[in-house]
Write a protein that holds these residues in place. Structure first.
Motif, PDB file in Angstrom:
ATOM      1  N   GLY A   1      -3.274 -15.603  23.488  1.00 20.49           N
ATOM      2  CA  GLY A   1      -3.184 -16.360  24.707  1.00 20.49           C
ATOM      3  C   GLY A   1      -3.394 -15.582  25.895  1.00 20.49           C
ATOM      4  O   GLY A   1      -3.310 -16.349  26.904  1.00 20.49           O
ATOM      5  N   GLY A   2      -3.399 -14.229  25.975  1.00 22.12           N
ATOM      6  CA  GLY A   2      -3.566 -13.467  26.887  1.00 22.12           C
ATOM      7  C   GLY A   2      -5.032 -13.105  27.327  1.00 22.12           C
ATOM      8  O   GLY A   2      -5.032 -12.230  28.244  1.00 22.12           O
ATOM      9  N   ALA A   3      -5.933 -13.811  26.888  1.00 28.18           N
ATOM     10  CA  ALA A   3      -7.248 -13.532  27.294  1.00 28.18           C
ATOM     11  C   ALA A   3      -7.531 -13.787  28.706  1.00 28.18           C
ATOM     12  O   ALA A   3      -6.972 -14.682  29.189  1.00 28.18           O
ATOM     13  CB  ALA A   3      -8.384 -14.377  26.440  1.00 28.18           C
ATOM     14  N   VAL A   4      -8.390 -12.833  29.441  1.00 28.74           N
ATOM     15  CA  VAL A   4      -8.361 -13.197  30.892  1.00 28.74           C
ATOM     16  C   VAL A   4      -9.976 -13.569  30.898  1.00 28.74           C
ATOM     17  O   VAL A   4      -9.979 -14.308  32.244  1.00 28.74           O
ATOM     18  CB  VAL A   4      -8.037 -11.903  31.476  1.00 28.74           C
ATOM     19  CG1 VAL A   4      -8.165 -11.834  32.912  1.00 28.74           C
ATOM     20  CG2 VAL A   4      -6.903 -11.114  31.035  1.00 28.74           C
ATOM     21  N   GLY A   5     -10.696 -13.101  30.508  1.00 36.13           N
ATOM     22  CA  GLY A   5     -12.068 -13.546  30.480  1.00 36.13           C
ATOM     23  C   GLY A   5     -12.674 -12.798  31.812  1.00 36.13           C
ATOM     24  O   GLY A   5     -13.748 -13.293  32.476  1.00 36.13           O
ATOM     25  N   TYR A   6     -12.058 -11.649  32.325  1.00 36.99           N
ATOM     26  CA  TYR A   6     -12.621 -10.946  33.400  1.00 36.99           C
ATOM     27  C   TYR A   6     -13.759 -10.047  33.165  1.00 36.99           C
ATOM     28  O   TYR A   6     -14.909  -9.903  33.885  1.00 36.99           O
ATOM     29  CB  TYR A   6     -11.481 -10.219  34.119  1.00 36.99           C
ATOM     30  CG  TYR A   6     -11.896  -9.343  35.247  1.00 36.99           C
ATOM     31  CD1 TYR A   6     -11.800  -8.072  35.315  1.00 36.99           C
ATOM     32  CD2 TYR A   6     -12.466 -10.286  36.561  1.00 36.99           C
ATOM     33  CE1 TYR A   6     -12.206  -7.406  36.433  1.00 36.99           C
ATOM     34  CE2 TYR A   6     -12.832  -9.438  37.736  1.00 36.99           C
ATOM     35  CZ  TYR A   6     -12.809  -8.047  37.569  1.00 36.99           C
ATOM     36  OH  TYR A   6     -13.025  -7.188  38.479  1.00 36.99           O
TER      37      TYR A   6
ATOM     38  N   ARG B   1       6.281 -15.393  29.360  1.00 29.74           N
ATOM     39  CA  ARG B   1       5.801 -14.118  29.622  1.00 29.74           C
ATOM     40  C   ARG B   1       4.936 -14.084  30.671  1.00 29.74           C
ATOM     41  O   ARG B   1       4.286 -14.955  31.025  1.00 29.74           O
ATOM     42  CB  ARG B   1       5.223 -13.513  28.379  1.00 29.74           C
ATOM     43  CG  ARG B   1       3.922 -14.221  28.057  1.00 29.74           C
ATOM     44  CD  ARG B   1       3.387 -13.282  26.555  1.00 29.74           C
ATOM     45  NE  ARG B   1       2.110 -13.626  26.031  1.00 29.74           N
ATOM     46  CZ  ARG B   1       0.850 -13.097  26.341  1.00 29.74           C
ATOM     47  NH1 ARG B   1       1.197 -11.838  26.927  1.00 29.74           N
ATOM     48  NH2 ARG B   1      -0.181 -13.441  25.805  1.00 29.74           N
TER      49      ARG B   1
ATOM     50  N   HIS C   1     -16.888 -13.151  39.992  1.00 32.71           N
ATOM     51  CA  HIS C   1     -15.736 -13.677  39.003  1.00 32.71           C
ATOM     52  C   HIS C   1     -15.152 -14.745  39.798  1.00 32.71           C
ATOM     53  O   HIS C   1     -14.633 -14.553  40.964  1.00 32.71           O
ATOM     54  CB  HIS C   1     -14.813 -12.460  38.466  1.00 32.71           C
ATOM     55  CG  HIS C   1     -13.918 -13.016  37.463  1.00 32.71           C
ATOM     56  ND1 HIS C   1     -14.271 -13.456  36.226  1.00 32.71           N
ATOM     57  CD2 HIS C   1     -12.467 -13.366  37.489  1.00 32.71           C
ATOM     58  CE1 HIS C   1     -13.165 -13.828  35.727  1.00 32.71           C
ATOM     59  NE2 HIS C   1     -12.240 -13.802  36.436  1.00 32.71           N
TER      60      HIS C   1
ATOM     61  N   ASP D   1       0.125 -20.192  24.622  1.00 27.63           N
ATOM     62  CA  ASP D   1       0.698 -18.953  24.410  1.00 27.63           C
ATOM     63  C   ASP D   1       0.259 -17.820  25.582  1.00 27.63           C
ATOM     64  O   ASP D   1       0.885 -16.978  25.709  1.00 27.63           O
ATOM     65  CB  ASP D   1      -0.143 -18.265  23.391  1.00 27.63           C
ATOM     66  CG  ASP D   1       0.082 -18.633  22.105  1.00 27.63           C
ATOM     67  OD1 ASP D   1      -0.810 -18.683  21.065  1.00 27.63           O
ATOM     68  OD2 ASP D   1       1.209 -19.356  21.855  1.00 27.63           O
ATOM     69  N   ALA D   2      -0.362 -18.424  26.641  1.00 27.32           N
ATOM     70  CA  ALA D   2      -0.868 -17.728  27.703  1.00 27.32           C
ATOM     71  C   ALA D   2       0.351 -17.290  28.688  1.00 27.32           C
ATOM     72  O   ALA D   2       1.608 -17.952  28.644  1.00 27.32           O
ATOM     73  CB  ALA D   2      -1.662 -18.503  28.611  1.00 27.32           C
ATOM     74  N   PRO D   3       0.339 -16.203  29.218  1.00 27.99           N
ATOM     75  CA  PRO D   3       1.331 -15.666  30.281  1.00 27.99           C
ATOM     76  C   PRO D   3       1.641 -16.853  31.234  1.00 27.99           C
ATOM     77  O   PRO D   3       0.614 -17.396  31.669  1.00 27.99           O
ATOM     78  CB  PRO D   3       0.607 -14.341  30.612  1.00 27.99           C
ATOM     79  CG  PRO D   3      -0.605 -14.339  30.478  1.00 27.99           C
ATOM     80  CD  PRO D   3      -0.658 -15.254  29.249  1.00 27.99           C
TER      81      PRO D   3
END
Lengths: 188, 1011
Positions: free
Chosen positions: A182-187, B163, B239, B269-271
């Motif tokens: 869930g912490g993918a940023v795609g940066y 989180r 970006h 689930d993301a922060p």
């Protein structure tokens, strides 16, 4: 006594996130402080590696030599080979002011593996170093949030991190949280 | 009553419905709604109450600048107060409640404050609640605490379950703002190959242009925005990030971005939030402009809104606050709202224009469409209690005599526009006053400068004062080209042609009507959230608070959660008028990050729970945890304090450990002690400078206890130095001193003695170190087997030897901190755990007992050994502690030598170290003082000593203590009184009597460590 010798977090692994984190087990590390230009011949003779330049990493016989500071390099080798390396370097540098010491057990090493972008995104969450400017062949001393660390890329899809042994668990937990699903940023 | 219009709403998806709740009532909205638009669609215009007077408040804006519509979002451990309904994207199951009222939003007892405004003007806090004096603590303060504040803080037992994280990025350019200026800047910079991050705080690209009927290159703005975004998304070097606000600009191009990753989609689930910590060479602030309210009586009532916000709601979300809306304005832009309302089928009874003449193109269009335009007119009053039922009109140039009543249910007001100059100002950019537009804009000659003295922030578009759409695009292009030129580049294409209806000049109107009397001015709101009115600012000026910074604090204007975005300029214009000063001379208050509030979670990032701190673990830590150790913090280490057995108290465990160690065999994990290698031809000379002792005379194979003082002569660390060979020393430091002393060494080597040939290496963590202590210490090592001769003759006290013990590579030091026979054994850290367990196994027959730091402390105190941090506190010198023997007389210089020759250091009245024994055997309290006769000038009892360490000694069966006492060593046997915190039956302080004794309580001759 081999099973009595253990790394900081033996077998620790996290593979549910966007990159995989693994503790790399026992790793030989030898710290050499000397006038680097003056010590180059001895280092080449004992390790087979050329003296690295600023932040560079050179390859030798079963080892790598990484530039740490203007008067320090770190030699990465097999854990069992470290003591002999210390002895041989000491002999080769007789007469030159130097300090060579085995620091293998004072460190912990981790591997981060995953897709090119996700790998750099995860590292960017914890270090202020410019991750996209680090190419394979470069070791970057920096911090991982609250602790000192060094980072390099073995390949485009695998990075290595070393930190002090005592904070091995903190670093493993920090990397695991940062790589969380869930912490993918795609940066990157 | 506010309604959802039958058609329109370019951001909502009318085909789907979302359920949410407000104050317990279930309502519906559409995807794309904000909570504000959804509440309006359901006829809920009152969304909160103001801070001081508890007046009903409705939404007044449509974006981040909203001061009124603040709600509690979420329940339980997700409850979060003060959330702006205008920025809260609606999601299924959203739960919100309004704030700052009791018992309910519609019937609030706090509204009584509004009936006594004369008693609660600005600054009333400084004049009230003073007498009677005793009432403050028990009556006034609790009452104020109860009623103060907006929103309810989360309950202490609730932990935020979400989180958060942070991310570091390095780019050439950060562009703040995704309107047409920001998009154009991104296109030109992206095409030129710069590394760009483009951030937009909202959920959509395009800013105001799609609402305001702007045309770009002949197409509607919305179409141009779509194709611009598509082109940008294809660029690897650009970006794009929505829902990300640039919160602050700091020195050296450090920019904070606040990304609300999952607020709109809480199931993931993301922060929840991500804090971007960006290092940018340049920053473009394309942050647009904010509309100002007009100050007329009753301008704070629900359904009185900013004109631009009203058309935002109509065009973007298809909602309108009222069916009949009066427009009141001093400029042409507000006419866009009149036209938009009319196009949506809503009634606009009249447009009240303060200017004497109004005939710009927008005004003409309004007239052409049959709208009634009244010039030179003003609103005297707004009628209605919880909303608007009518307005009363008067001449702008007058005192407010009512000329006409107009029935309406909403008012759209526009006092002009203020460029958003915050990011420009954060790092020192200065402003100039544009009197034509009546706004502050960036002064291009005084930008915020970077480490090279170059301006590093540029404003673009409306943020730069180019408010009209045609100017906005051209300005953005010019601004970005300045940055491209720095890179030796230029834009590849011409800037697009932008068109919108032209505008005639505005007229500044700070009070409506211009000569309104005090009663009207007391109802003209400047700060809607903090309830600050025109009369309050004028009062501040009369009372002498003439600096804009003082007036702000005295009135609390601009100090609410909206940080004065709508009130700032209106307020300082009133102050300027009151002081008869020009507005630019009054100036603005300081702009400080963050631009809008950011969550504490984002600032904390991932650092919570197990990774809140980088706790340090020795290689034996797992064993300690598995065996029930009770830990104490020593820096980031957690060292075992004691190892209580099942049902054992800590005190009993400590006593047991001490008796077992002195009686047989104890084992201590001493791995945390600092170990520093110091090597080189000048190593001996270097250590002679660092220590008070002579270290150069130490022979290889031997150890010496040394003291380190700082330049000021104060004792800062101690430890045993071992000489490994002619050029190599192994320095031990205290646990807390390891990193500090290593840094101290490198500081002196790099900055002062840079030509000395010395290298240091901090090897603290390379070695696990175990203290093997007690009469059976040698026996257990011999049982393990060694190639070393461990006899006293071969390895005497304060010697060391290297070899194999029990199959482990080991270095054994005959060092004793307990006064018993003691070997400190160092093995490689990877073998630490195994060696510990081998010692326990072999030592079982000798009663091997793990002991912790408390037993360690007591045993050393029994021997009169000092402890850095107990006997020292930064003001203590070795001579205070009877350690004169460690001060070399032979050395001409060492750190601290000269300092210790100063009169204050050689004063015979300095308190000196002694032992203390209570007459009744009890334990002296920590930190207590030896009392002397009389009191000092402050009425405090005189003292003649203090306790530095105090313990129960199971070895002696009584309390023991060490302390510093006036003339202590010369007064052996004297009995002193020590204070306690307890009282006698008569209410006087209870004292304890203790005798001055030798600090070595046990084994005075020291024979036990020598066996």
């Amino acid at each position: 006594m081999s099973d009595a010798t253990i790394s900081a977090l033996p077998g620790a692994e996290s593979h549910h996130g966007i990159v995989t984190i693994r503790e790399m087990g026992l790793q030989g590390m030898v710290s050499l402080r000397a006038d680097l230009a003056g010590a180059a011949r001895a280092v080449k003779q004992v390790t087979g590696a050329a003296m690295p330049g600023l932040r560079g990493v050179t390859k030798g016989r079963g080892c790598q030599v990484a530039w740490m500071s203007p008067d320090e390099v770190l030699i990465l080798c097999d854990h069992a080979a470290a003591d002999k390396l210390v002895f041989d370097l000491g002999e080769a540098l007789t007469g030159q002011h130097h300090l060579v010491v085995n620091v293998s057990d004072a460190r912990a090493m981790f591997s981060l593996a995953g897709p090119v972008g996700a790998l750099r995104d995860v590292l960017s969450k914890v270090t202020p170093a410019d991750i996209s400017a680090i190419a394979p062949g470069e070791m970057r001393r920096t911090r991982l949030q609250q602790v000192a660390a060094a980072i390099w890329f073995e390949t485009q899809t695998e990075a290595r991190v070393i930190c002090f042994r005592s904070v091995g668990r903190y670093v493993f937990d920090l990397l695991t949280v940062s790589a969380g699903k869930g912490g993918a940023v795609g940066y990157h | 009553m506010s309604i959802r219009l039958a058609t329109g709403g370019r951001l909502i998806d009318r085909s789907r419905s979302i359920g949410f709740s407000f104050n317990g009532k279930t309502l519906t909205g559409h995807p794309g709604d904000t909570l504000a638009s959804a509440l309006m669609a359901n006829g809920q215009m009152i969304m909160g109450r103001s801070f001081k007077y508890h007046r009903p408040r409705g939404v007044v804006a449509s974006g981040a600048e909203e001061p009124n519509a603040l709600v509690n979002l979420g329940t339980g451990n997700r409850h979060e107060p003060n959330q702006r309904a205008t920025l809260t994207e609606l999601f299924e199951g959203l739960t919100a409640t309004s704030q700052n009222h009791w018992p309910s939003l519609n019937w609030d007892i706090g509204e009584v404050n509004a009936l006594i405004p004369q008693l609660l003007p600005a600054g009333f806090y400084y004049k009230t609640f003073i007498h009677p004096r005793p009432f403050w603590k028990h009556v006034f303060e609790p009452f104020i605490r109860q009623s103060a504040g907006l929103g309810r803080a989360p309950d202490p037992e609730h932990a935020d379950p979400d989180r958060y994280e942070q991310l570091y990025a390095h780019v050439d350019l950060v562009i703040a703002g995704g309107g047409i200026a920001g998009l154009q800047a991104a296109l030109e910079a992206g095409r030129a190959g710069l590394r760009v991050i483009l951030c937009e705080q909202g959920a959509h690209w395009g800013g105001r242009a799609p609402v305001d009927g702007v045309g770009i290159d002949g197409q509607p703005a919305a179409d141009w925005v779509t194709s611009a975004v598509q082109e940008l998304e294809k660029m690897d070097n650009v970006h794009l990030r929505l829902r990300m606000m640039v919160a602050g600009v700091y020195d050296h191009g450090y920019v904070i971005g606040y990304e609300r990753v999952a607020d709109h989609a809480p199931e993931t689930d993301a922060p929840r939030h991500r804090l971007w910590r960006i290092r940018a060479a340049r920053v473009v602030s394309a942050t647009g402009a904010l509309e100002r309210p007009l100050s007329f009586a009753g301008n704070d009532k629900p359904c009185v809104m900013l004109a631009s916000a009203m058309r935002d709601y109509v065009v973007n979300w298809g909602v309108a606050p009222g069916a009949r809306t009066v427009i009141v304005t001093n400029n042409d832009d507000a006419y866009r709202t009149a036209l938009a309302l009319q196009a949506a089928g809503l009634a606009v009874p009249c447009i009240v224009d303060a200017r004497a003449k109004a005939d710009g193109p927008l005004v003409q269009e309004a007239r052409a469409r049959g709208l009634r335009v009244l010039t030179g007119m003003a609103i005297a009053n707004v009628k209605g209690l919880r909303g608007v039922v009518a307005v009363q009109l008067c001449a702008q140039d007058g005192t407010g005599a009512v000329l006409e009543d107009v029935v309406c249910d909403a008012v759209a007001m526009s006092g002009g526009w203020s460029p958003v100059v915050h990011l420009w100002s954060h790092c020192g950019g200065k402003l100039i006053w544009d009197s034509k537009g009546a706004f502050f804009r960036p002064d291009p000659d005084r930008p915020p400068t970077d480490q090279h003295g170059q301006g590093f922030v540029i404003c673009a578009g409306a943020a730069d004062g180019a408010l009209l759409a045609a100017d906005t695009m051209a300005n953005a292009s010019r601004s970005i080209r300045k940055i491209l030129h720095e890179h030796g580049k230029d834009a590849s294409d011409a800037a697009p042609l932008t068109s919108a209806m032209a505008e005639a000049p505005m007229m500044p109107v700070w009070v409506m009507p211009a000569q309104a009397g005090v009663k009207k001015r007391a109802k003209m709101w400047l700060d809607f959230q903090n309830d600050v009115k025109v009369s309050d600012v004028q009062l501040a000026a009369r009372e002498g608070f003439e600096s804009v910074e003082h007036a702000k604090r005295y009135t609390t204007l601009g100090m609410a959660t909206d940080q004065g975005k709508l009130s700032n300029i209106n307020g300082l214009a009133i102050l300027a008028q009151a002081l008869d000063e020009d507005i630019p001379r009054v100036g603005t208050t300081t702009f400080r990050p963050p631009y809008t509030p950011i969550s504490m979670g984002a600032i904390a990032g991932e650092g919570r729970g197990a990774i809140f701190q980088p706790l340090r673990r020795t290689s034996i830590q797992d064993w300690h945890e598995a065996h029930g150790a009770h830990f104490e913090p020593v820096g980031y280490w957690r060292r075992p304090y004691c190892f209580p057995k099942q049902g054992e108290s800590h005190r009993d465990a400590v006593n047991r450990e001490i008796l077992a160690t002195r009686g047989g065999l104890g084992l201590l994990d001493a791995s945390t002690l600092g170990k520093i290698i110091v090597k080189g031809p000048d190593a001996a000379r270097f250590l002679d400078m660092l220590y008070t002792n002579l270290m150069s005379s130490l022979a290889p194979g031997k150890c010496r206890y040394g003291l380190m003082c700082n330049e000021n002569g104060f004792l800062m660390d101690d430890g045993v130095v071992a000489r490994l060979d002619d050029e190599t020393f192994l320095v031990h430091t205290t646990t807390g001193g390891a990193d500090r002393i290593h840094a101290h060494m490198e500081d002196w080597l790099q900055c002062e003695w840079w030509d000395w040939k010395v290298y240091t290496a901090n090897v603290t963590e390379q070695w696990a170190q175990i203290a093997v202590v007690g009469p059976k210490a040698r026996a257990v090592l011999q049982k393990l087997g060694s190639d070393l001769d461990l006899s006293n003759a071969a390895l005497p006290f304060m010697a060391w030897a290297e070899g194999r013990i029990g199959g482990f590579d080991a270095r054994a030091f005959r060092i004793s901190f307990s006064g018993e026979l003691s070997f400190e054994i160092a093995v490689p850290a990877a073998q630490g755990r195994a060696f510990w367990e081998a010692l326990l196994a072999a030592g079982a027959e000798f009663g091997a007992t793990p002991y912790g730091t408390e037993a360690l402390h007591v045993m050393r105190a029994e021997k009169g050994f000092i402890m850095i941090g107990d006997e020292t506190d930064g003001t203590v010198i070795p001579q205070d502690l009877g350690l004169d023997w460690a001060i070399s007389k032979k050395k001409t210089d060492y750190l601290g030598k000269r300092a210790q020759e100063r009169p204050h250091m050689t004063d015979p009245l300095r308190w000196k170290l002694v032992g203390l024994e209570t007459l009744d055997g009890s334990v002296l309290p920590d930190g207590c003082y030896a009392l002397a006769d009389g009191v000092n000038a402050n009425g405090q009892r005189n003292t003649q000593g203090r306790v530095t360490s105090t313990y129960f000694s199971p070895t002696l069966g009584r309390g023991i203590a060490m302390g510093l006492v006036l003339n202590g060593p010369g007064r052996m046997g004297d009995v002193l009184d020590f204070n306690t915190t307890k009282k006698t039956a008569k209410g006087e302080m209870r004292t304890i009597k203790a005798r001055i004794v030798n600090p070595v309580f046990y084994d005075l001759s020291g024979e036990k460590q020598n066996v």
